[in-house]
Design a protein around this motif. Structure first.
Motif, PDB file in Angstrom:
ATOM      1  N   UNK A  54      -6.411  -4.887 -10.211  1.00 59.99           N
ATOM      2  CA  UNK A  54      -5.483  -3.937 -10.821  1.00 59.99           C
ATOM      3  C   UNK A  54      -4.130  -4.579 -11.113  1.00 59.99           C
ATOM      4  N   UNK A  55      -3.161  -3.748 -11.531  1.00 56.63           N
ATOM      5  CA  UNK A  55      -1.865  -4.271 -11.952  1.00 56.63           C
ATOM      6  C   UNK A  55      -0.924  -4.575 -10.792  1.00 56.63           C
ATOM      7  N   UNK A  56      -1.364  -4.324  -9.565  1.00 55.93           N
ATOM      8  CA  UNK A  56      -0.642  -4.818  -8.392  1.00 55.93           C
ATOM      9  C   UNK A  56      -1.071  -6.233  -8.059  1.00 55.93           C
ATOM     10  N   UNK A  57      -2.148  -6.667  -8.716  1.00 55.73           N
ATOM     11  CA  UNK A  57      -2.747  -7.943  -8.365  1.00 55.73           C
ATOM     12  C   UNK A  57      -3.753  -7.812  -7.246  1.00 55.73           C
ATOM     13  N   UNK A  58      -4.077  -6.570  -6.873  1.00 58.67           N
ATOM     14  CA  UNK A  58      -5.047  -6.322  -5.816  1.00 58.67           C
ATOM     15  C   UNK A  58      -6.421  -6.050  -6.418  1.00 58.67           C
ATOM     16  N   UNK A  59      -7.460  -6.483  -5.714  1.00 61.23           N
ATOM     17  CA  UNK A  59      -8.827  -6.296  -6.195  1.00 61.23           C
ATOM     18  C   UNK A  59      -9.532  -5.221  -5.386  1.00 61.23           C
ATOM     19  N   UNK A 134     -13.466   5.754  -5.074  1.00 65.36           N
ATOM     20  CA  UNK A 134     -12.394   5.058  -5.788  1.00 65.36           C
ATOM     21  C   UNK A 134     -11.254   6.025  -6.063  1.00 65.36           C
ATOM     22  N   UNK A 135     -10.018   5.562  -5.817  1.00 61.40           N
ATOM     23  CA  UNK A 135      -8.809   6.296  -6.155  1.00 61.40           C
ATOM     24  C   UNK A 135      -8.078   5.521  -7.250  1.00 61.40           C
ATOM     25  N   UNK A 136      -7.692   6.209  -8.322  1.00 58.73           N
ATOM     26  CA  UNK A 136      -7.005   5.548  -9.428  1.00 58.73           C
ATOM     27  C   UNK A 136      -5.738   6.313  -9.772  1.00 58.73           C
ATOM     28  N   UNK A 137      -4.638   5.586  -9.965  1.00 54.69           N
ATOM     29  CA  UNK A 137      -3.412   6.244 -10.364  1.00 54.69           C
ATOM     30  C   UNK A 137      -2.553   5.313 -11.197  1.00 54.69           C
ATOM     31  N   UNK A 138      -1.426   5.842 -11.657  1.00 53.97           N
ATOM     32  CA  UNK A 138      -0.477   5.056 -12.437  1.00 53.97           C
ATOM     33  C   UNK A 138       0.532   4.397 -11.499  1.00 53.97           C
ATOM     34  N   UNK A 164      -4.277   0.736  -9.264  1.00 53.93           N
ATOM     35  CA  UNK A 164      -3.029   1.197  -9.866  1.00 53.93           C
ATOM     36  C   UNK A 164      -2.808   0.458 -11.182  1.00 53.93           C
ATOM     37  N   UNK A 165      -2.479   1.216 -12.234  1.00 52.17           N
ATOM     38  CA  UNK A 165      -2.256   0.645 -13.558  1.00 52.17           C
ATOM     39  C   UNK A 165      -0.838   0.967 -14.016  1.00 52.17           C
TER      40      UNK A 165
END
Length: 342
Positions: A54-59, A134-138, A164-165
């Motif tokens: 993701x955009x945190x750099x976490x997989x 899965x949890x997805x957020x901005x 997180x995106x």
């Protein structure tokens, strides 16, 4: 709104309440469109492990393709446009009359579990009951999960992997690409005609907006958001949508921002501080809409208001080509028709 301002979450809370449009140094850490999941394509036949950076750099990782997905409402709406459905949502989902919030897009909110509808609300028990995979957020600030309360974040994140995106520190095309990357990893057919047609419409709308801005170079746009006591003028380059509009040639009012660097608060007595030909007004349910401002005489006297050149602004876009193309078309039309009044 006052509680939001005095809490440790004041900057993000103020964003949620309609006070500003974006956080973060704009070009310091743009979401990397090249970071993709280890899985891509149509996905109907996928089996085996799943992962997504993701955009945190976490997989985020799972032993198989996640099915029980819970997402922030705007992200859920974007995934829906790609054919990926979620089990639960959080964030502004229903208006006070029970109808779908603008951020729900085409999502049928009667078919999802609503875990929280306002800032700071997230039912952890209901979330656990969905057996989330899965949890997805901005993400408006680095590592800060949008509408996931800090006080319960640790409990929430223990229950499922998270993604997180970026919603700030990026532009519309980059944000759409990252949402498409995630959708593809979750089994979406990104080569489906609906998707490719929407992308073509988006590209056409972007060309139209660029042409409109070029043909009307003197038209200046102000980015506004209203509360009962204050009017907020946002700096265009601090948000994904308005930064992209700038790149396409749209001219914006540049406010003298506060110490945080993202917007300027004006009293209603000083709402005429800046000259503007078009005013884009925050369309979220948390912000006052133009029809609620008729009692404010200084608002009514603004040249753009008198000329009828006030347009809605989708402050938190649903990042799919299908939902972003109309945003570009609407602004292009407003600029094409605008008269110089400032």
């Amino acid at each position: 709104m006052s509680n939001l301002r005095t809490s440790p979450l004041s900057r993000r809370g103020l964003l949620a309440a309609g006070g500003a449009v974006g956080l973060g140094a704009v070009l310091a850490a743009c979401g990397d469109g090249d970071e993709k999941s280890s899985v891509s394509g149509t996905g109907a036949e996928k089996s085996g492990p799943w992962s997504f950076k993701d955009d945190r750099g976490q997989t985020a990782k799972a032993d198989s393709l996640p099915k029980n997905i819970v997402a922030f409402i705007g992200v859920a709406a974007a995934l829906h446009d790609y054919g990926v459905e979620v089990k639960g949502v959080f964030g502004p989902t229903k208006t006070s009359d029970g109808k779908a919030d603008v951020q729900a897009g085409d999502l049928d909110i009667s078919k999802v579990e609503v875990l929280g509808n306002v800032w700071g609300e997230f039912n952890v028990e209901k979330y656990a009951g969905l057996a989330p995979e899965l949890l997805v957020t901005a993400m408006w600030e680095k590592d800060a999960l949008w509408y996931v309360p800090d006080q319960s974040k640790d409990k929430i994140l223990k229950l499922a992997p998270s993604v997180a995106l970026w919603a700030a520190q990026t532009t519309v095309p980059k944000a759409i690409q990252r949402h498409e990357d995630l959708a593809a990893s979750l089994g979406a057919d990104i080569k489906a005609k609906k998707v490719t047609d929407a992308k073509a419409a988006f590209e056409k709308a972007a060309a139209r907006l660029r042409a409109a801005a070029k043909s009307q170079p003197n038209i200046k746009v102000m980015v506004g958001s209203a509360s009962q006591d204050l009017f907020y003028v946002s700096l265009a380059k601090t948000s994904a949508d308005t930064l992209y509009f700038q790149e396409l040639g749209v001219q914006f009012v540049e406010p003298k921002v506060n110490a945080a660097g993202f917007f300027e608060e004006l009293s209603w007595e000083n709402v005429d501080k800046y000259d503007a030909d078009i005013i884009m007004m925050d369309n979220r349910s948390s912000a006052l809409q133009p029809d609620a401002l008729t009692s404010k005489p200084t608002w009514a006297q603004l040249p753009a208001v008198k000329a009828g050149q006030v347009v809605p602004r989708t402050t938190e876009p649903i990042y799919s080509y299908d939902k972003c193309a109309p945003i570009l078309d609407a602004l292009a039309e407003a600029i094409e028709k605008a008269k110089k009044v400032s």
